[in-house]
Structures are given as structure tokens and as C-alpha cells.
Write a protein that holds these residues in place. Structure first.
Motif, PDB file in Angstrom:
ATOM      1  N   MET A   1     -51.564   9.915  19.350  1.00 27.47           N
ATOM      2  CA  MET A   1     -51.761   9.031  18.230  1.00 27.47           C
ATOM      3  C   MET A   1     -50.418   8.491  17.788  1.00 27.47           C
ATOM      4  O   MET A   1     -49.397   9.142  17.949  1.00 27.47           O
ATOM      5  CB  MET A   1     -52.540   9.738  17.134  1.00 27.47           C
ATOM      6  N   LYS A   2     -50.458   7.259  17.236  1.00 31.71           N
ATOM      7  CA  LYS A   2     -49.201   6.655  16.809  1.00 31.71           C
ATOM      8  C   LYS A   2     -49.440   5.644  15.693  1.00 31.71           C
ATOM      9  O   LYS A   2     -50.557   5.189  15.475  1.00 31.71           O
ATOM     10  CB  LYS A   2     -48.484   6.009  17.984  1.00 31.71           C
ATOM     11  N   PHE A   3     -48.335   5.319  15.005  1.00 29.34           N
ATOM     12  CA  PHE A   3     -48.354   4.301  13.962  1.00 29.34           C
ATOM     13  C   PHE A   3     -48.109   2.948  14.600  1.00 29.34           C
ATOM     14  O   PHE A   3     -47.221   2.798  15.434  1.00 29.34           O
ATOM     15  CB  PHE A   3     -47.259   4.565  12.922  1.00 29.34           C
ATOM     16  N   GLU A   4     -48.905   1.969  14.174  1.00 31.92           N
ATOM     17  CA  GLU A   4     -48.773   0.603  14.671  1.00 31.92           C
ATOM     18  C   GLU A   4     -49.180  -0.360  13.564  1.00 31.92           C
ATOM     19  O   GLU A   4     -49.931   0.014  12.661  1.00 31.92           O
ATOM     20  CB  GLU A   4     -49.716   0.357  15.847  1.00 31.92           C
ATOM     21  N   ARG A   5     -48.708  -1.583  13.670  1.00 31.69           N
ATOM     22  CA  ARG A   5     -49.247  -2.627  12.797  1.00 31.69           C
ATOM     23  C   ARG A   5     -50.682  -2.873  13.215  1.00 31.69           C
ATOM     24  O   ARG A   5     -51.017  -2.829  14.406  1.00 31.69           O
ATOM     25  CB  ARG A   5     -48.451  -3.920  12.958  1.00 31.69           C
ATOM     26  N   LEU A   6     -51.534  -3.140  12.255  1.00 27.79           N
ATOM     27  CA  LEU A   6     -52.934  -3.436  12.539  1.00 27.79           C
ATOM     28  C   LEU A   6     -53.034  -4.618  13.499  1.00 27.79           C
ATOM     29  O   LEU A   6     -52.440  -5.668  13.263  1.00 27.79           O
ATOM     30  CB  LEU A   6     -53.679  -3.756  11.241  1.00 27.79           C
ATOM     31  N   ASP A   7     -53.777  -4.422  14.563  1.00 21.72           N
ATOM     32  CA  ASP A   7     -54.044  -5.467  15.550  1.00 21.72           C
ATOM     33  C   ASP A   7     -55.562  -5.558  15.708  1.00 21.72           C
ATOM     34  O   ASP A   7     -56.177  -4.675  16.311  1.00 21.72           O
ATOM     35  CB  ASP A   7     -53.387  -5.117  16.881  1.00 21.72           C
ATOM     36  N   PRO A   8     -56.186  -6.601  15.151  1.00 17.65           N
ATOM     37  CA  PRO A   8     -57.643  -6.685  15.191  1.00 17.65           C
ATOM     38  C   PRO A   8     -58.232  -6.775  16.598  1.00 17.65           C
ATOM     39  O   PRO A   8     -59.402  -6.467  16.797  1.00 17.65           O
ATOM     40  CB  PRO A   8     -57.955  -7.942  14.379  1.00 17.65           C
ATOM     41  N   LYS A   9     -57.427  -7.167  17.565  1.00 17.20           N
ATOM     42  CA  LYS A   9     -57.911  -7.216  18.942  1.00 17.20           C
ATOM     43  C   LYS A   9     -57.880  -5.840  19.593  1.00 17.20           C
ATOM     44  O   LYS A   9     -58.563  -5.605  20.584  1.00 17.20           O
ATOM     45  CB  LYS A   9     -57.074  -8.204  19.757  1.00 17.20           C
ATOM     46  N   LYS A  10     -57.089  -4.944  19.045  1.00 13.26           N
ATOM     47  CA  LYS A  10     -56.943  -3.616  19.625  1.00 13.26           C
ATOM     48  C   LYS A  10     -57.674  -2.528  18.828  1.00 13.26           C
ATOM     49  O   LYS A  10     -58.340  -1.682  19.394  1.00 13.26           O
ATOM     50  CB  LYS A  10     -55.457  -3.253  19.717  1.00 13.26           C
ATOM     51  N   HIS A  11     -57.525  -2.559  17.521  1.00 15.41           N
ATOM     52  CA  HIS A  11     -58.018  -1.469  16.679  1.00 15.41           C
ATOM     53  C   HIS A  11     -59.454  -1.711  16.214  1.00 15.41           C
ATOM     54  O   HIS A  11     -59.787  -2.785  15.746  1.00 15.41           O
ATOM     55  CB  HIS A  11     -57.101  -1.286  15.466  1.00 15.41           C
ATOM     56  N   GLN A  12     -60.259  -0.676  16.324  1.00 13.88           N
ATOM     57  CA  GLN A  12     -61.675  -0.707  15.945  1.00 13.88           C
ATOM     58  C   GLN A  12     -61.807  -0.510  14.437  1.00 13.88           C
ATOM     59  O   GLN A  12     -61.730   0.604  13.943  1.00 13.88           O
ATOM     60  CB  GLN A  12     -62.443   0.375  16.704  1.00 13.88           C
ATOM     61  N   ARG A  13     -61.997  -1.596  13.702  1.00 13.68           N
ATOM     62  CA  ARG A  13     -62.065  -1.531  12.238  1.00 13.68           C
ATOM     63  C   ARG A  13     -63.468  -1.255  11.722  1.00 13.68           C
ATOM     64  O   ARG A  13     -63.638  -0.656  10.673  1.00 13.68           O
ATOM     65  CB  ARG A  13     -61.548  -2.841  11.626  1.00 13.68           C
ATOM     66  N   LYS A  36     -51.990 -12.246   8.163  1.00 14.81           N
ATOM     67  CA  LYS A  36     -51.746 -13.589   8.687  1.00 14.81           C
ATOM     68  C   LYS A  36     -51.128 -14.498   7.638  1.00 14.81           C
ATOM     69  O   LYS A  36     -50.303 -15.346   7.950  1.00 14.81           O
ATOM     70  CB  LYS A  36     -53.049 -14.215   9.198  1.00 14.81           C
ATOM     71  N   ARG A  37     -51.533 -14.332   6.390  1.00 12.09           N
ATOM     72  CA  ARG A  37     -51.033 -15.169   5.301  1.00 12.09           C
ATOM     73  C   ARG A  37     -49.684 -14.685   4.777  1.00 12.09           C
ATOM     74  O   ARG A  37     -49.094 -15.309   3.908  1.00 12.09           O
ATOM     75  CB  ARG A  37     -52.061 -15.193   4.167  1.00 12.09           C
ATOM     76  N   GLY A  38     -49.186 -13.569   5.299  1.00 10.49           N
ATOM     77  CA  GLY A  38     -47.890 -13.053   4.887  1.00 10.49           C
ATOM     78  C   GLY A  38     -47.910 -12.328   3.554  1.00 10.49           C
ATOM     79  O   GLY A  38     -46.859 -12.102   2.960  1.00 10.49           O
ATOM     80  N   LEU A  39     -49.083 -11.923   3.088  1.00  8.06           N
ATOM     81  CA  LEU A  39     -49.205 -11.256   1.797  1.00  8.06           C
ATOM     82  C   LEU A  39     -48.910  -9.763   1.859  1.00  8.06           C
ATOM     83  O   LEU A  39     -48.502  -9.171   0.860  1.00  8.06           O
ATOM     84  CB  LEU A  39     -50.614 -11.460   1.226  1.00  8.06           C
ATOM     85  N   THR A  40     -49.132  -9.166   3.005  1.00  7.86           N
ATOM     86  CA  THR A  40     -48.962  -7.722   3.155  1.00  7.86           C
ATOM     87  C   THR A  40     -48.765  -7.386   4.620  1.00  7.86           C
ATOM     88  O   THR A  40     -48.940  -8.225   5.501  1.00  7.86           O
ATOM     89  CB  THR A  40     -50.189  -6.965   2.574  1.00  7.86           C
ATOM     90  N   ARG A  41     -48.420  -6.150   4.872  1.00 10.45           N
ATOM     91  CA  ARG A  41     -48.417  -5.596   6.223  1.00 10.45           C
ATOM     92  C   ARG A  41     -49.319  -4.365   6.179  1.00 10.45           C
ATOM     93  O   ARG A  41     -49.270  -3.580   5.222  1.00 10.45           O
ATOM     94  CB  ARG A  41     -47.008  -5.189   6.674  1.00 10.45           C
ATOM     95  N   VAL A  42     -50.143  -4.231   7.202  1.00  4.07           N
ATOM     96  CA  VAL A  42     -51.060  -3.100   7.285  1.00  4.07           C
ATOM     97  C   VAL A  42     -50.674  -2.278   8.503  1.00  4.07           C
ATOM     98  O   VAL A  42     -50.582  -2.802   9.611  1.00  4.07           O
ATOM     99  CB  VAL A  42     -52.531  -3.569   7.388  1.00  4.07           C
ATOM    100  N   GLN A  50     -59.198   3.878  17.991  1.00  4.04           N
ATOM    101  CA  GLN A  50     -59.756   4.571  16.825  1.00  4.04           C
ATOM    102  C   GLN A  50     -58.732   4.676  15.699  1.00  4.04           C
ATOM    103  O   GLN A  50     -57.666   5.263  15.873  1.00  4.04           O
ATOM    104  CB  GLN A  50     -60.213   5.982  17.224  1.00  4.04           C
ATOM    105  N   ILE A  51     -59.056   4.124  14.527  1.00  4.82           N
ATOM    106  CA  ILE A  51     -58.169   4.193  13.370  1.00  4.82           C
ATOM    107  C   ILE A  51     -58.434   5.491  12.615  1.00  4.82           C
ATOM    108  O   ILE A  51     -59.551   5.742  12.156  1.00  4.82           O
ATOM    109  CB  ILE A  51     -58.369   2.984  12.434  1.00  4.82           C
ATOM    110  N   ILE A  52     -57.401   6.301  12.493  1.00  7.70           N
ATOM    111  CA  ILE A  52     -57.478   7.560  11.755  1.00  7.70           C
ATOM    112  C   ILE A  52     -57.257   7.289  10.269  1.00  7.70           C
ATOM    113  O   ILE A  52     -57.922   7.861   9.405  1.00  7.70           O
ATOM    114  CB  ILE A  52     -56.441   8.558  12.300  1.00  7.70           C
TER     115      ILE A  52
END
Length: 161
Positions: A1-13, A36-42, A50-52
Motif C-alpha cells: 500500500m502507498k500514498f498517492e494523489r487521487l487518480d480517478p482512472k486508477k483508484h476505485q472510489r 482539477k479546479r485547483g481548489l484542493t489536493r486529495v 482499493q482506497i483504504i
């Protein structure tokens, strides 16, 4: 398991369920748009797709008269902080220290940012008393305006790392 920026193509939300509808909905429907709008980073803690757990972080300012110790800021009316907007762990992973891992990762991101830009620490809006207790165990202190809006100065955060 690892920390990553949210990637909607990769991570099962869609399968993420922390037990709080608003936090699930944010990850499933709004997190990617906000990035995408630059308001935050997830950031997610994930095992493959799988998102833990996840958290969001963004720039924020706080009126200095709400800070626990505003005497050292001179004439500034607002102070720069990073806002830990949301933090959640999937129900199937709760109780195993993943919340602690997420917050320490957020501390690391804040520390990196503080080395490059001015920031006094981290602000969080706890959803309830239980969440406030979670943050207080790391040294977060309530702001004068709200018992569930908490602050952790950069100096205290650095000592935790």
C-alpha cells in the motif's frame, strides 16, 4: 500500500465507505473536480485500486484574533495555514492506525510546503466531538470561534515528525 494523489482512472472510489455519507459522497463525486479546479489536493492511501483512506488539503487563512496566541503576529489580520479539509478511512480498515498514517502524511505535505511558502500550520474542522478528540491527541487546539475548528502550529507539527 502507498500514498498517492487521487487518480480517478486508477483508484476505485465507488466502493469506498467510511460510514459518513458526506465524506463518501465527496470522494466519489467531488474530489476529482476540486483537484482539477485547483481548489484542493486529495491524497489516498491505497492498495492497488482499493482506497483504504483519504484526505484533502488546501491553502487557507484564519483571522488572527481567532488564534490561541495571536500576540506574536503583529499587525496581521489574517494568518496563512493549510486546511485539512477531510480525512476518512474505509470501514473495513478502521481501528488499525490508518487514520494516524493519513494525518502524518498530511503533516509531511504541510512540512514540505512550509519549507517553500509561508504557513503557520494546519487547521481542521472536526465533524463532531469524537473527531475533535482524534485531532486533539496530536496536539490540535480549538480556535476561539469554534470548539470543532482546531489548529496545530507548524512548530508542534514538526516536533511530531
Amino acid at each position: 500500500m502507498k500514498f498517492e494523489r487521487l487518480d480517478p482512472k486508477k483508484h476505485q472510489r465507488k466502493s469506498f465507505d467510511c460510514g459518513v455519507v458526506a465524506l463518501n459522497l465527496y470522494l466519489q463525486q467531488f474530489a476529482n473536480q476540486d483537484q482539477k479546479r485547483g481548489l484542493t489536493r486529495v491524497y489516498v492511501l491505497a492498495e492497488q485500486q482499493q482506497i483504504i483512506g483519504y484526505y484533502s488539503i488546501c491553502a487557507h487563512s484564519v483571522p488572527t484574533d481567532q488564534l490561541p496566541d495571536n500576540a506574536k503576529l503583529g499587525g496581521y489580520s489574517d494568518a496563512p495555514f493549510l486546511l485539512l479539509g477531510r480525512l476518512a478511512v474505509d470501514l473495513s480498515y478502521q481501528g488499525h492506525g490508518y487514520g494516524d498514517a493519513l494525518i502524518f502524511h498530511a503533516f509531511s505535505i504541510t512540512t514540505e510546503a512550509a519549507e517553500k511558502i509561508g504557513t503557520l500550520g494546519m487547521i481542521v474542522d472536526a465533524k463532531d466531538e469524537k473527531a475533535a478528540g482524534f485531532y486533539q491527541k496530536f496536539g490540535f487546539k480549538p480556535l476561539s470561534a469554534s470548539k470543532n475548528r482546531l489548529v496545530l502550529p507548524f512548530s508542534a507539527m514538526k516536533s511530531l515528525l
